[in-house]
Design an enzyme around this catalytic site. Structure first.
Site, PDB file in Angstrom:
ATOM      1  N   GLU A  41       0.825  -1.204   0.000  1.00 25.54           N
ATOM      2  CA  GLU A  41       0.000   0.000   0.000  1.00 25.54           C
ATOM      3  C   GLU A  41       0.866   1.264   0.000  1.00 25.54           C
ATOM      4  OE1 GLU A  41      -4.317   1.347   1.803  1.00 25.54           O
ATOM      5  OE2 GLU A  41      -3.185  -0.194   2.866  1.00 25.54           O
ATOM      6  N   TYR A 117      -0.197  -7.704  -1.745  1.00 23.29           N
ATOM      7  CA  TYR A 117      -1.264  -6.957  -1.074  1.00 23.29           C
ATOM      8  C   TYR A 117      -2.595  -7.501  -1.588  1.00 23.29           C
ATOM      9  CZ  TYR A 117      -4.137  -2.953   0.408  1.00 23.29           C
ATOM     10  OH  TYR A 117      -5.099  -2.148   0.976  1.00 23.29           O
ATOM     11  N   ASP A 157       0.422  -8.143   3.226  1.00 26.30           N
ATOM     12  CA  ASP A 157      -0.876  -7.941   3.864  1.00 26.30           C
ATOM     13  C   ASP A 157      -1.866  -8.827   3.121  1.00 26.30           C
ATOM     14  OD1 ASP A 157      -3.299  -7.106   4.806  1.00 26.30           O
ATOM     15  OD2 ASP A 157      -2.981  -4.967   4.428  1.00 26.30           O
ATOM     16  N   HIS A 259      -0.481  -0.561  10.536  1.00 25.68           N
ATOM     17  CA  HIS A 259       0.145  -1.878  10.652  1.00 25.68           C
ATOM     18  C   HIS A 259       1.466  -1.738  11.402  1.00 25.68           C
ATOM     19  CE1 HIS A 259      -2.230  -4.151   7.474  1.00 25.68           C
ATOM     20  NE2 HIS A 259      -2.584  -2.900   7.245  1.00 25.68           N
TER      21      HIS A 259
END
EC number: 3.1.11.2
Length: 267
Positions: A41, A117, A157, A259
């Protein structure tokens, strides 16, 4: 080799966040002992990413990235201290997600490392259908990688909690994307096929360690989090994982992303 994965929640924001207190992403990069770092991200094109990471690149870090096709969304990258000898963007050349900035894979120092991701999804919507298509494509690429005779780890992620141990409020999320039965089954099948969740392997039968907490309310203070940031290592590399930790900030005010970095040491 030490490998870290971290969803930065916007590379420019992560660099700027807490910068006045010398606590943002760049000071973390300066202090880390990691050899390879997977970023998710980034929300930046290649030029913006290089500009944001300029001090780290000047210090010798090597960079490979998959920029997003949509402005301000997605974006993944890998930083390596050792030279990056090959870069592969996307799960396959003809995959519908090749330009989405959700997967980049590199070869460095004898290891294949990928930053992924997975879409967030939304139960019973087209977003969930898209997420499931991505999951199928990712499983296909991982099946190809599992046949290679080299160390491989897929970090990132994953936006899925594998078990009840991975989500503090699991009872409230059984019908929500990220904890749906079919998503958890998909992860279970990946692990049954030879991939190992090395953080869970090193921390069995404990809640968490969580790696994401909402910015809202007291989620961070109460450690009401989700463990969605995984290292999945292939059968050759997994036995070499000797230590794993979540680099959780000491206090809410010290966070530079929603995170926390998840770091694994491989012998």
């Amino acid at each position: 080799m030490i490998v870290t994965t971290i969803n930065v929640n916007g590379i420019r924001a992560a660099v700027k966040e807490r910068s006045e207190e010398n606590l943002g992403l760049l000071p973390w990069l300066k202090d880390t002992k990691s050899d390879v770092i997977c970023l998710q991200e980034t929300r930046a094109d290649d030029a913006q990413l290089s500009q944001a990471l300029a001090p780290a690149l000047d210090a010798g870090w090597q960079l490979a990235s998959a920029e997003p096709s949509a402005k301000g969304r997605n974006g993944v990258a890998v930083l390596s201290r050792a030279p990056i000898t090959a870069v592969r963007v996307g799960l396959s050349p003809d995959c519908e997600f090749v330009a989405h900035g959700r997967y980049v894979e590199v070869d460095t120092d004898g290891v294949t490392v990928a930053s992924v991701y997975v879409p967030t999804g939304e139960a019973e919507t087209d977003k969930q259908v898209e997420k499931e298509r991505f999951m199928v494509a990712l499983a296909g690429r991982m099946a190809e990688l599992s046949r290679k005779r080299r160390d491989v780890v897929i970090c990132g992620d994953w936006n899925i909690c594998a078990t009840e141990l991975d989500l503090k409020a699991w009872k409230a999320n059984v019908k929500k994307s990220g904890f749906l039965p079919n998503e958890r089954q998909w992860l279970a099948e990946l692990m049954a096929s030879g991939w190992t969740d090395v953080v869970r392997e090193l921390h069995p039968d404990v809640a968490g360690p969580y790696s994401w907490w909402s910015w809202r309310g007291k989620a961070f203070d109460n450690d009401a989090g989700w463990r969605i940031d995984y290292h999945l290592a292939n059968a050759k590399l997994a036995p070499k994982a000797v230590a794993a930790r979540v680099e959780r900030a000491a206090a809410y005010a010290l966070r530079w992303s929603d995170h926390a970095p998840v770091t694994v040491e491989y012998s």
